[in-house]
Write an enzyme that holds these catalytic residues in place. Structure first.
Site, PDB file in Angstrom:
ATOM      1  N   TYR A 139      36.627  -9.169 -14.309  1.00 45.61           N
ATOM      2  CA  TYR A 139      36.339  -8.313 -13.158  1.00 45.61           C
ATOM      3  C   TYR A 139      35.920  -9.192 -11.993  1.00 45.61           C
ATOM      4  CZ  TYR A 139      33.900  -4.802 -10.252  1.00 45.61           C
ATOM      5  OH  TYR A 139      33.478  -3.988  -9.216  1.00 45.61           O
ATOM      6  N   ASP A 234      35.844 -17.668 -10.598  1.00 41.58           N
ATOM      7  CA  ASP A 234      34.907 -16.627 -10.170  1.00 41.58           C
ATOM      8  C   ASP A 234      33.584 -16.913 -10.878  1.00 41.58           C
ATOM      9  OD1 ASP A 234      34.866 -12.979 -10.046  1.00 41.58           O
ATOM     10  OD2 ASP A 234      33.272 -14.477  -9.894  1.00 41.58           O
ATOM     11  N   LYS A 262      25.280 -13.049  -6.706  1.00 34.16           N
ATOM     12  CA  LYS A 262      24.093 -12.803  -7.534  1.00 34.16           C
ATOM     13  C   LYS A 262      22.993 -13.837  -7.312  1.00 34.16           C
ATOM     14  CE  LYS A 262      27.079 -10.428 -10.782  1.00 34.16           C
ATOM     15  NZ  LYS A 262      26.785  -9.010 -10.572  1.00 34.16           N
TER      16      LYS A 262
HETATM   17  P1  KE4 Z   1      29.795  -7.372  -6.303  1.00 33.50           P
HETATM   18  O1  KE4 Z   1      30.865  -6.966  -5.320  1.00 33.50           O
HETATM   19  O2  KE4 Z   1      29.423  -6.253  -7.243  1.00 33.50           O
HETATM   20  O3  KE4 Z   1      28.604  -8.046  -5.651  1.00 33.50           O
HETATM   21  O4  KE4 Z   1      30.421  -8.557  -7.213  1.00 33.50           O
HETATM   22  C1  KE4 Z   1      31.626  -8.316  -7.893  1.00 33.50           C
HETATM   23  C2  KE4 Z   1      31.764  -9.269  -9.065  1.00 33.50           C
HETATM   24  C3  KE4 Z   1      32.627 -10.344  -8.938  1.00 33.50           C
HETATM   25  N1  KE4 Z   1      32.802 -11.219  -9.951  1.00 33.50           N
HETATM   26  C4  KE4 Z   1      32.130 -11.081 -11.121  1.00 33.50           C
HETATM   27  C5  KE4 Z   1      32.357 -12.079 -12.225  1.00 33.50           C
HETATM   28  C6  KE4 Z   1      31.217 -10.005 -11.306  1.00 33.50           C
HETATM   29  O5  KE4 Z   1      30.555  -9.881 -12.480  1.00 33.50           O
HETATM   30  C7  KE4 Z   1      31.030  -9.086 -10.258  1.00 33.50           C
HETATM   31  C8  KE4 Z   1      30.084  -7.903 -10.374  1.00 33.50           C
HETATM   32  N2  KE4 Z   1      29.428  -7.786 -11.617  1.00 33.50           N
HETATM   33  C9  KE4 Z   1      29.056  -6.441 -12.027  1.00 33.50           C
HETATM   34  C10 KE4 Z   1      28.310  -6.510 -13.360  1.00 33.50           C
HETATM   35  N3  KE4 Z   1      28.958  -7.302 -14.344  1.00 33.50           N
HETATM   36  C11 KE4 Z   1      28.248  -5.754 -10.987  1.00 33.50           C
HETATM   37  C12 KE4 Z   1      27.547  -4.505 -11.451  1.00 33.50           C
HETATM   38  C13 KE4 Z   1      28.057  -3.299 -10.720  1.00 33.50           C
HETATM   39  O6  KE4 Z   1      29.281  -3.166 -10.524  1.00 33.50           O
HETATM   40  O7  KE4 Z   1      27.192  -2.466 -10.371  1.00 33.50           O
END
Ligand code: KE4
Length: 422
Positions: A139, A234, A262
């Site tokens: 993701y 990523d 993060k």
């Molecule tokens: P954000 O757009 O949510 O800040 O980041 C996206 C993203 C990109 N790449 C990786 C590897 C990620 O894990 C994420 C977002 N992670 C999820 C939890 N595994 C966010 C939680 C959520 O969607 O509320």
């Protein structure tokens, strides 16, 4: 249903601002958090939980770390956003480049999604190519072109993974299984000349925790170099989490572009895309790849990010790895003692588990795990004051605030929950 959830659902779709928070995977109503402190969160009814979500890995120092709170308070007193360059953005860019040798320049944005979207456009703009390869179960945020799922067969073009994403938008997205170099070879044989980027989570943590098989990342690097495609790591989860230079630092495999999030924002909206100047300089205003953001490099988020990074020294990573190892060992022993078929995984400072005999090598294996059992354990632990991620497709994020006593308390609750569930 809690009053807050009822109220929330009236004005916010599903009552949440991000779907995973709605407890859809585990059932029941979400916990509404009033405050957090260190390893703990407290809900609106005053119940306290040991928190292994930690804002999905952002709060690596634990919640409300005094240095982070003070840095943000001090920054806020000077104004929250100017839409003009500020020294702290330069300091944070320098701090990222100092830690990650492959990153000569960096562009700060406000979310991991935005960083992934920027990396994708930049890779296409820099190479003049169209196709992007991603891996099933990985993701990268809700970027339209990356909300694609594997079409039937492995090397077919992606299919929309969400309503509202058109076939045209994912027509250049190819989805292949993770940890399967042969599948990638088939794609490169067919599309190699037109592949702009291969985008991968160097440790997959969005299908549950699935580390790269030995030699896998090296295999991706070799194939991208041969095909002339950019390898994009990523590192939104692994960056500054598994070590100061993320997985590229741990493995010595160097991507062409990296995205971070993060940890680097200290729990405030900040993410980053970085790489060699020769690639990054394709970004506007220098180059022809447009990218922008009103709050990019925000003064509060850069203050939080700097306050966190400067505390992540070797001792911090050693301590985090000790905590993760204690969790891994304890989880494995508890599941074995309970006769629960489980696969416990640790990737440096990240921990995860599947109710699956193992091995779990990719998305198909992850989906074959017993997620109903995960849901029951989730609630049994919640009742015992331990808050795991509300989905079996995530990872556990111990923080530097989690003490050995906290891990002991977690494992006591686990043994008790498993006995009750038996
Ligand atoms: P954000 O757009 O949510 O800040 O980041 C996206 C993203 C990109 N790449 C990786 C590897 C990620 O894990 C994420 C977002 N992670 C999820 C939890 N595994 C966010 C939680 C959520 O969607 O509320």
């Amino acid at each position: 249903m809690s009053d807050w959830f009822e109220r929330a659902r009236r004005r916010i779709p599903g009552g949440v601002n991000s779907p995973v928070r709605a407890f859809g995977s585990v059932g029941g109503d979400p916990v509404f958090v009033a405050r957090g402190e260190g390893a703990w969160i407290e809900d609106v009814d005053g119940r306290r939980y040991l928190d292994y979500v930690q804002s999905w890995g952002a709060s690596i120092l634990g919640h409300a770390h005094p240095a982070v709170v003070e840095a943000v308070q001090r920054a806020a007193a000077d104004g929250t956003s100017f839409g003009a360059p500020t020294p702290r953005e330069v300091e944070l860019a320098e701090a990222i480049c100092a830690r990650v040798p492959s990153v000569e320049k960096v562009r700060l944005v406000s979310s991991g999604t935005e960083a992934a979207m920027t990396a994708l456009r930049l890779a296409r703009g820099a190479t003049g190519r169209s196709k992007v390869v991603k891996f099933a179960g990985c993701y990268h945020g809700h970027v339209d072109a990356l909300l694609a799922q594997a079409g039937s067969g492995v090397a077919t073009l992606g299919l929309p993974g969400s309503a509202g994403v058109t076939a045209a938008t994912v027509a250049d997205t190819v989805v292949v299984p993770y940890n399967d170099l042969a599948a990638l070879d088939a794609v490169l044989a067919e599309h190699g000349e037109d592949v702009a980027a291969v985008l991968v989570e160097p440790v997959a943590a969005n299908m549950g925790l699935v580390p790269p098989a030995p030699g896998y990342l090296e295999g991706l690097r070799e194939r991208c170099t041969r095909a002339g495609a950019l390898l994009v790591f990523d590192e939104v989860i692994t960056g500054f989490r598994v070590g100061p230079a993320g997985m590229q630092g741990r493995t010595g495999v160097t991507p062409d572009l990296s995205i971070f999030g993060k940890v680097v924002g200290g729990g405030l909206p900040l993410a980053a895309v970085g790489g060699a100047a020769a690639v990054m300089d394709h970004l506007a205003p220098l180059g022809a790849v447009y990218q922008a953001g009103t709050l990019s490099g925000n003064p509060l988020a850069t203050a939080a990010g700097l306050a966190v990074l400067e505390r992540l020294d070797d001792a911090a990573y050693d301590a985090l790895e000790t905590t993760a190892t204690a969790l891994e060992t304890g989880l494995r022993a508890a599941f074995e003692a309970a006769g629960a078929p489980a696969t416990v995984v640790r990737a440096h400072t990240l921990v995860g588990f599947f109710f699956h005999p193992g091995p779990v090598r990719g998305y198909d294996d992850a989906r074959a795990a017993d997620h109903g059992r995960y849901a029951r354990l989730f609630h049994a632990l919640l009742d015992r004051g331990v808050y795991l991620p509300p989905s079996g497709y995530e990872a556990l994020f111990p923080s530097l605030a989690h003490t050995a006593a906290d891990v002991g308390r977690t494992l006591d609750a686990l043994r008790d929950a498993l006995a009750a569930a038996a």
